[in-house]
Design an enzyme around this catalytic site. Sequence first.
Site, short mmCIF file in Angstrom:
data_model
loop_
_atom_site.label_atom_id
_atom_site.label_comp_id
_atom_site.label_asym_id
_atom_site.label_seq_id
_atom_site.Cartn_x
_atom_site.Cartn_y
_atom_site.Cartn_z
N LYS A 269 65.26 -6.55 16.20
CA LYS A 269 66.08 -5.35 16.42
C LYS A 269 66.32 -5.08 17.91
CE LYS A 269 65.21 -3.28 11.96
NZ LYS A 269 64.46 -4.45 11.40
C1 LIG Z 1 64.95 -5.20 10.23
C2 LIG Z 1 64.25 -6.47 9.94
C3 LIG Z 1 64.71 -7.38 8.96
C4 LIG Z 1 65.90 -7.07 8.08
O1 LIG Z 1 67.12 -7.11 8.75
P1 LIG Z 1 68.41 -6.40 8.12
O2 LIG Z 1 69.42 -6.46 9.18
O3 LIG Z 1 67.99 -5.00 7.80
O4 LIG Z 1 68.78 -7.17 6.90
C5 LIG Z 1 64.02 -8.55 8.78
N1 LIG Z 1 62.91 -8.85 9.51
C6 LIG Z 1 62.43 -8.01 10.44
C7 LIG Z 1 61.18 -8.38 11.18
C8 LIG Z 1 63.08 -6.81 10.71
O5 LIG Z 1 62.58 -5.98 11.64
#
Ligand SMILES: *Cc1c(COP(=O)(O)O)cnc(C)c1O
Length: 495
Positions: A112
Site C-alpha cells: 500500500k
Molecule cells: C491490501 C493488501 C492486499 C489486497 O490488495 P487489494 O488491492 O485490496 O486487492 C493484499 N496483500 C496485502 C499485504 C495487502 O496489504
Amino acid sequence: MVKSYESTRNPEIRASASEAVLKGIADDGGLYVMRDLEDKKVSINELLGKGYKEIAEIILGKMLDDFPEEKVKECVRNAYTNKFSREEITPLIQVGDNFILELFHGPTSAFKDVALSILPHLMTASYEMNNMKGEVIILTATSGDTGKAALEGFKDVEGTKIVVFYPEGGVSQVQKAQMATQEGKNTFVCSIIGNFDDAQTGVKKIFTNEEFNKELLKNNKVLSSANSINVGRLVPQIVYYFYAYIQLVDKKVISSGDKVNFAVPTGNFGNILAGYYAKALGLPVNKLICASNENNVLYDFIKTGVYNRNREFYKTISPSMDILVSSNLERLLYYLSGKNNALVKELMEELNSKGKYEITQDMWQLLNKDFYGGCVFKEDVLKTIKETFEKYGYLLDTHTAVAYKTMEDYKKETKDKTATIVLSTASPYKFTRSVYQALYGEAEEDEFTLMEKLFKNTKVEIPENLKNLQTKEIRHSHVCKVDEMKKFVISASEK
Ligand SMILES: *Cc1c(COP(=O)(O)O)cnc(C)c1O
C-alpha cells in the site's frame, strides 16, 4: 477542464481526474471510472530502458489528464525520491522459473506504500488546481496495514493532517508499535474501544455529519479519505505492471510484445484492477490470476458469474485479504458490461439488498477471457512458504504465498507456458508469527523475538523500518470510546 471520469452508476455524473481524486467517491455512491480508457494507449517501445519514475510520469500523465506535466513530475519526485529502500522501487526477482515483483520496499514494508506515498501529493495538487484553499484532514479507520501506510504517506505533507483510528487489541503487536511510534507533526493516532467495524462506523458517522463538516468548512478545512476506491490510489498501481514487464524485457526473458501473466493476492480488488487497466492501456497481458484465501467470494464469482457475500467470514493468516465485498470490482463490472451504468447500478443495488447478484452470460465470458480465479487455504499457504524457502531460499509472506500457490495451480491446470509474475504485497516480517510457524512450527514468543529468530535462521534481512520498533519513542497513546472519536478529530483539527 476535461471531465474524463464518470460515476460507474450514472454517466451524467462527471469529474475531471483532479476532482475525482478530491471527492474519492461520486455523489451517487458510484466509483469514478475513465470512460475512454481504450483510447489512451501507451507504447511499450517508448518505455524500454526507462526507470520507475519515468514510467510513472508517462502513465500518470495519461490517466490524470487534467494535471499539468510539471505537476505530475513533481508528485512523482516527491513520492518516490529517497522513500523506498530500493533504487528500482519495485524490483523483480527470479525464483525458479517464475518472477516475483516485490512491492514492499516502501516506508512501512507493505504494498500500500506504493500508492499512499503519492496520494497526498496528488491530493494537494488537485486542491490547488481546483482553486481551493485551506487544509485537508484525512480520516481513516484501519485494521492494521492501511493506517500505517497512510500515516507515513501524509507525514509532514504541507496542507494536510492525517487522523487514524484502530481497534484496541485488534491489530498485531508489530502493527500497533508501528502506529504508536509514528513521527510527523501532522499525524494523529487513536485506538478505540471496540472492533474494526466500530472504528469504521464511527469514521463514516463523522464523514456524514453535515453540521460538523459545515463547521470545518468555515475554518477552511475539509475531511477526505485515503481508501482504495480513490482514483489517486488506483492509478499509481498501474505503473508497476508496466515496469515489471520492462524489467523482463531488460533481462531478456521475453521480447517486447510477448505476453505475460500476473498473479495477484486479492482483497478489495484494487491491485489486480490496476493490472486490468494496464492491459487496457496496451500492456501485453495474457491472464490476470486472481488469488483468494478462505474468503473466496471472487473465486466463486469468476467460476460461476454469481457474486454472493452471504457466507461465513473467516479470520485468516492473510488478514489483508479477509474481505467479503471487494469494492473495486464495481469498476470491472462497468467495463465488462460495455459501460452500462444502469446495469452496474442495478447489480450494486442487488448486492445491497440481497447480498448477491449475477452477471450476464456475455460479461461472464469476457471476465473469463482476462481472469483466472483460484483460492488457497491455511495448510497450503504454510506448506508453500516452507517449500519455496527450502527449494529456492526465497521467503514469501502469507499473502504472497496465496498468489504463488494459485500461480502453480494455474500452470498445472492449463499447461500455460507464458512467463508469469507474482505480485508480492508484504515483507515476510510484517507477518512474522505465521511465517515463522510455516518454517519451524508454532511459537510462544512475542513477535519481536520471533523476528530476530527468523532472521538468524533464514538470513533474510529485516527491513530497516521494522527493526528496533520496540525501542522507539512512543508518540501516540490515546485510547477513546467510539462516541469520543469526533472530539479527537476536533482536537486534531485545532492543532
Ligand atoms: C491490501 C493488501 C492486499 C489486497 O490488495 P487489494 O488491492 O485490496 O486487492 C493484499 N496483500 C496485502 C499485504 C495487502 O496489504
